[in-house]
Design an enzyme around this catalytic site. Sequence first.
Site, mmCIF file in Angstrom:
data_model
loop_
_atom_site.group_PDB
_atom_site.id
_atom_site.type_symbol
_atom_site.label_atom_id
_atom_site.label_comp_id
_atom_site.label_asym_id
_atom_site.label_seq_id
_atom_site.Cartn_x
_atom_site.Cartn_y
_atom_site.Cartn_z
ATOM 1 N N ASP A 106 0.853 -1.278 -0.029
ATOM 2 C CA ASP A 106 0.138 -0.042 -0.071
ATOM 3 C C ASP A 106 0.925 1.405 -0.043
ATOM 4 O OD1 ASP A 106 -2.061 -1.818 0.577
ATOM 5 O OD2 ASP A 106 -2.026 -1.436 2.631
HETATM 6 N N1 URA Z 1 -0.840 -6.077 4.131
HETATM 7 C C1 URA Z 1 -1.354 -4.810 4.101
HETATM 8 O O1 URA Z 1 -2.482 -4.314 4.926
HETATM 9 N N2 URA Z 1 -0.875 -3.867 3.181
HETATM 10 C C2 URA Z 1 0.429 -3.927 2.866
HETATM 11 O O2 URA Z 1 0.986 -3.153 2.070
HETATM 12 C C3 URA Z 1 0.949 -5.176 2.598
HETATM 13 C C4 URA Z 1 0.300 -6.411 3.506
#
Ligand code: URA
Length: 248
Positions: A106
Amino acid sequence: MNTEGERLQKVLARLGFGSRRLCEELIADERVTVDGEVAVLGCRVDVETALVEVDGAPVGIRPDLVYYLLNKPAGVITTADDPQGRPTVVQIVPDEPRVFPVGRLDADTEGLLLLTNDGELTHRLTHPSFGVEKEYLTQVKGEPSRAEVRLLREGVELDDGPTARARVTLVEPTLMRIMIHEGRNRQVRRMCEAVGHPVVRLVRTRIGPIVDRRLRPGDWRALARDEVRELEVATGAGKPVGRPGPDR
Ligand code: URA
């Protein structure tokens, strides 16, 4: 016949295809090719230049393939091209050859991300049936109880189904180490939210065998050859996609 390089069965054994004897059997069964030709027992290969395939899947490292490990800072988007013009992970690494991120983090998530032009390895690393474990240091709001940590370990109900078992340890009252082998969208954030502790900061600290505590946010480096091999072993290179080996 090539008299340089290492014996093929030794190369295959080192890459994780089993004992030297099992690798000899793979060769005798004509499941191994070198540069497109069925390999014969005892042949030698130069792993720098030869294309070795087992059951049609490449093993070893080809010189045209590159593998980068990036410590992604928060605010950088995991995409090859962002229509909104935000900074992307591919802008941090060299332009040529063109590489793509392996899976995604993310925008707010920090930590280790692989980028490569090796489509086969990308497929194996992101294919759920290979289940490569990823580790996240997870700072949350509030202090998770032992029961909540147990819930995270055993699986929580999300809107796209229950999560698989995870390894979870409490490092500090509000800091957990969470290891998952699924790769669902925003999974760690959603898991923590489901037990009432939204994520405040999320950092990926390991991808299968790959760790690097010294790489600073925004920095990247090429993977060492041994690291690429370890990734191939972790994803069962040489085994048909969708049918992981008996050890998983
Ligand atoms: N889990 C999440 O919530 N976000 C990420 O970027 C990776 C794993």
